[in-house]
Design an enzyme around this catalytic site. Sequence first.
Site: not given
Length: 381
Positions: A130-131, A134, A160, A237, A246, A272, A283, A343
């Site tokens: 929510e606002p 978190g 969400i 819980y 997660e 490159r 190196q 680059g």
Amino acid sequence: MTDMPLLTDEHRIFRDQLRRFVENEVRPHGDTWEADGQIPREVLRRMGELGFLGIRYPETYGGAEMDTVATVIFAEELGRSGYGGFAITALVHTDMASPHLANAGTPDQLARYMPDIIAGRKITAVAVTEPDAGSDVSGIKTRAQLDGNHWVLNGRKLYITNGVLGDLYFVAARTDMAQKSSRGTTIFIVEKGTPGFTVARPLDKSGWRSSDTAELIFEDVRIPADQVLGQIDGGFYAIMQNFQNERIVLGAQAMGEALRALEITLDYVKDRKAFGATLWDKQAIRQRLSQRWAEVAAARALIYQTALAMDAGNDCVREVSAIKALCGDLVNKVMYDCQQFHGGFGYMSGTEIERMVRDARVQAIGGGATEVMLEEIAKRL
């Protein structure tokens, strides 16, 4: 990178199948999905047909009944696609939202929803943030009050994933304001189209652009009592329990992204030329990439070892928190170096490394910020 010795033949076959799917059905279309801001539903249904959306779920509902190591493989290979928005769309469905149902659903709820979830016919989202809440889940303010045989839900959820196009939402709300939130929070199953439930707006993000993200509004949403998921007042819980899954998944996704970034950067610097030689001949560049490769290899070893420990029934909160903190920061260090060695080309919109840099930033924020994870480790030292 050397194969993990703990993988079984089943794991390797599964990984190879995933790699073919990513190469043939994700990478050719990823840029279109980024522009559209969503993953086509037919792609998710295809993943369901291939058995990717029910890796650890019972065969009864169409799942594969594999293990946490298989879940780690899944997350890592989706990360290696180079499209973080695609990866997180699938991973929220499989490993952040639907596990709430798998872990706490009644037989009727499981029979009603799991077959469609595993087949990709119904896509899931979890609505906790929510606002003002978190990483601090105890701060949620969305409320649910009992009225006869229904709960009346009011509140607002933010950031969400799968919020715009989802079909089934697992929503956390306060059900006992007299109790601490850790004892007064409940999870509800809310179906798309329920009166009073609306998607307030899709949210525009700097990364994960092919993942739809939304703000959700609940205004006097009436939820039948049989749509309570798990124990009344026990939702906090359940959320804490699922954070472990997660977070190991997010760590694996991040290391898949790091592997892909190193792969394309090694190809680039070996081709490159500058100052009469390839960049690989410098190196400083080859040592920096070697260092990052070593760090990623070590992080992956921790992830796979922890997955085995979780399957053995061990309490791995400390290790999972370490994975989330380590990998969320490491993937950003890898991306910084890889973009640097591309680059000016790597700063151009439309290049793979520029997109991956944007996608990686949230890995140190979402699912538990690095600072919060370090505190979780400290509590257990």
